[in-house]
Design a protein around this motif. Structure first.
Motif, short mmCIF file in Angstrom:
data_model
loop_
_atom_site.label_atom_id
_atom_site.label_comp_id
_atom_site.label_asym_id
_atom_site.label_seq_id
_atom_site.Cartn_x
_atom_site.Cartn_y
_atom_site.Cartn_z
N SER A 12 -7.83 0.89 3.26
CA SER A 12 -8.29 -0.23 4.09
C SER A 12 -9.36 -1.05 3.39
CB SER A 12 -8.83 0.29 5.43
OG SER A 12 -7.80 0.91 6.16
N ARG A 13 -10.26 -0.38 2.66
CA ARG A 13 -11.32 -1.11 1.95
C ARG A 13 -10.75 -2.00 0.85
NH1 ARG A 13 -14.04 3.82 2.39
NH2 ARG A 13 -13.44 4.36 0.26
N GLY A 14 -9.74 -1.52 0.14
CA GLY A 14 -9.18 -2.29 -0.98
C GLY A 14 -8.08 -3.25 -0.60
N LEU A 15 -7.67 -3.22 0.68
CA LEU A 15 -6.51 -4.01 1.11
C LEU A 15 -6.68 -5.51 0.94
CD1 LEU A 15 -3.69 -3.80 2.25
CD2 LEU A 15 -4.67 -3.78 4.54
N PRO A 16 -7.81 -6.12 1.29
CA PRO A 16 -7.92 -7.58 1.13
C PRO A 16 -7.73 -8.05 -0.32
CG PRO A 16 -9.68 -6.79 2.55
CD PRO A 16 -9.00 -5.57 1.97
N THR A 17 -8.35 -7.33 -1.26
CA THR A 17 -8.21 -7.70 -2.68
C THR A 17 -6.78 -7.47 -3.15
OG1 THR A 17 -10.49 -7.00 -3.00
CG2 THR A 17 -9.17 -7.35 -4.97
N ALA A 18 -6.21 -6.33 -2.77
CA ALA A 18 -4.84 -6.02 -3.19
C ALA A 18 -3.85 -7.01 -2.59
CB ALA A 18 -4.48 -4.59 -2.78
N ARG A 19 -4.08 -7.42 -1.34
CA ARG A 19 -3.15 -8.36 -0.69
C ARG A 19 -3.14 -9.70 -1.41
NH1 ARG A 19 -0.98 -8.13 4.19
NH2 ARG A 19 -2.55 -6.69 5.00
N THR B 34 0.84 -1.20 0.00
CA THR B 34 0.00 0.00 0.00
C THR B 34 0.87 1.24 0.00
OG1 THR B 34 -0.04 0.18 2.42
CG2 THR B 34 -1.76 -1.15 1.40
N PRO B 35 0.30 2.39 -0.37
CA PRO B 35 1.03 3.64 -0.18
C PRO B 35 1.20 3.89 1.32
CG PRO B 35 -1.00 3.98 -1.45
CD PRO B 35 -1.01 2.59 -0.96
N LEU B 36 2.11 4.78 1.64
CA LEU B 36 2.33 5.15 3.03
C LEU B 36 1.07 5.81 3.58
CD1 LEU B 36 4.35 5.44 5.37
CD2 LEU B 36 4.94 7.68 4.45
N GLN B 37 0.54 5.26 4.66
CA GLN B 37 -0.65 5.85 5.27
C GLN B 37 -0.21 6.85 6.33
OE1 GLN B 37 -3.97 3.26 6.17
NE2 GLN B 37 -2.98 1.57 5.09
N ARG B 38 -0.75 8.04 6.22
CA ARG B 38 -0.36 9.11 7.13
C ARG B 38 -1.43 9.29 8.20
NH1 ARG B 38 1.62 14.08 3.71
NH2 ARG B 38 2.59 14.58 5.68
N THR B 39 -0.99 9.46 9.42
CA THR B 39 -1.90 9.60 10.53
C THR B 39 -2.60 10.96 10.51
OG1 THR B 39 -2.07 9.59 12.94
CG2 THR B 39 -0.05 10.44 12.02
N SER B 40 -3.80 10.98 11.05
CA SER B 40 -4.55 12.24 11.11
C SER B 40 -4.44 12.89 12.49
CB SER B 40 -6.02 11.98 10.78
OG SER B 40 -6.55 11.03 11.68
N GLY B 41 -3.76 12.25 13.41
CA GLY B 41 -3.66 12.77 14.79
C GLY B 41 -2.99 14.12 14.89
N VAL C 8 -9.24 15.28 7.69
CA VAL C 8 -10.36 14.58 7.04
C VAL C 8 -9.89 13.92 5.75
CG1 VAL C 8 -12.55 14.96 5.84
CG2 VAL C 8 -12.17 15.98 8.08
N HIS C 9 -9.04 14.63 4.98
CA HIS C 9 -8.51 14.08 3.72
C HIS C 9 -7.69 12.81 4.00
CE1 HIS C 9 -7.00 14.03 -0.36
NE2 HIS C 9 -5.76 14.02 0.10
N ARG C 10 -6.84 12.86 5.02
CA ARG C 10 -6.03 11.68 5.36
C ARG C 10 -6.90 10.52 5.82
NH1 ARG C 10 -0.69 13.96 8.57
NH2 ARG C 10 0.17 15.17 6.84
N ILE C 11 -7.93 10.79 6.59
CA ILE C 11 -8.83 9.73 7.06
C ILE C 11 -9.51 9.07 5.87
CG2 ILE C 11 -10.99 9.31 8.30
CD1 ILE C 11 -10.02 11.48 10.32
N ARG C 12 -9.97 9.88 4.91
CA ARG C 12 -10.64 9.31 3.72
C ARG C 12 -9.69 8.44 2.91
NH1 ARG C 12 -14.08 14.58 1.72
NH2 ARG C 12 -15.81 14.31 3.16
N LEU C 13 -8.45 8.91 2.72
CA LEU C 13 -7.47 8.11 1.97
C LEU C 13 -7.17 6.81 2.69
CD1 LEU C 13 -4.91 10.77 0.67
CD2 LEU C 13 -6.79 9.71 -0.56
N ASN C 14 -6.97 6.87 4.00
CA ASN C 14 -6.67 5.66 4.76
C ASN C 14 -7.83 4.68 4.73
OD1 ASN C 14 -4.16 6.68 5.38
ND2 ASN C 14 -4.73 7.39 7.41
N ASN C 15 -9.06 5.19 4.79
CA ASN C 15 -10.24 4.32 4.69
C ASN C 15 -10.33 3.66 3.32
OD1 ASN C 15 -11.01 4.84 7.30
ND2 ASN C 15 -12.49 6.40 6.76
N ARG C 16 -9.99 4.42 2.30
CA ARG C 16 -10.01 3.88 0.93
C ARG C 16 -8.99 2.75 0.78
NH1 ARG C 16 -9.05 7.83 -4.16
NH2 ARG C 16 -8.78 6.26 -5.76
#
Length: 202
Positions: free
Chosen positions: A146-153, A70-77, A136-144
């Protein structure tokens, strides 16, 4: 049915390794001790300070870095934290500006007081709003992702890499639109995996 795992470019099988194995052997966590020195302040004055600390470093080989799942996921904290901090001046300014609108100066007038108050509130709120928008932008990207991770894996795990040619391939097609036995550079392989996961254009 036997699956042919020989490289489609050179035909060799002994140089072929699975992509997850490359990633597993290419990422190492090293634990060690670092030493530090400095000057401390005590009741008797400045004193030298020497100490040690246990450190942990993660090293990734250049090949493992070219085959990420996956791309690097950036935290929203952090943006949320900065948004809250930068909201403090806005909250402090709300009360006095509200009072100035409700009780305008006679020589200024209600309309100009309102315009000035809105301008200052906007100036105070803008940095905080930008920080929250980034979060909010980072949360949306991370959720996207996460949704595609099983298929991509599943697609990523089926991939092979030829150390002789420096090319990746799939011995069989693990998903629709994934070419079987077609050699490609690692960056193209990664794009196909990310595209199957739905996050190639992130």
């Amino acid at each position: 049915m036997d699956i042919d795992i020989s490289c489609p470019a050179c035909g060799r099988m002994d140089w072929v390794q699975s992509v997850p194995a490359i990633r597993a052997t290419g990422v190492q966590t090293i634990t060690g001790t670092d030493y530090y020195s400095g000057v401390g302040l005590a009741s008797s004055g400045f004193i030298p300070v020497i100490g040690s600390a246990t450190i942990e470093r993660t090293q990734t080989s250049s090949l493992a870095r070219t085959l990420p799942l996956t791309p690097l996921q950036r935290t929203s904290g952090r943006p949320v934290m900065w948004g809250l901090i930068m909201a403090i001046p806005f909250l402090i300014a709300v009360a006095p500006l509200t009072i100035s609108v409700l009780r305008p100066q006679p020589d200024v007038g209600w309309g100009w007081t309102l315009v000035g108050a809105l301008f200052f509130l906007g100036a105070f709120a803008t940095p905080s709003a930008i920080a929250f928008a980034i979060a909010v932008h980072r949360i949306r990207l991370n959720n996207r992702i996460s949704r595609g991770l099983p298929t991509a894996r599943a697609v990523w795990s089926a991939g092979k890499y030829c150390h002789g040619c420096g090319l990746c391939f799939w011995p069989y097609s693990p998903a629709p639109n994934v070419p079987a036995r077609k050699a490609m550079p690692p960056n193209n392989f990664t794009w196909v995996v990310w595209n199957v996961g739905g996050y190639a254009n992130i």
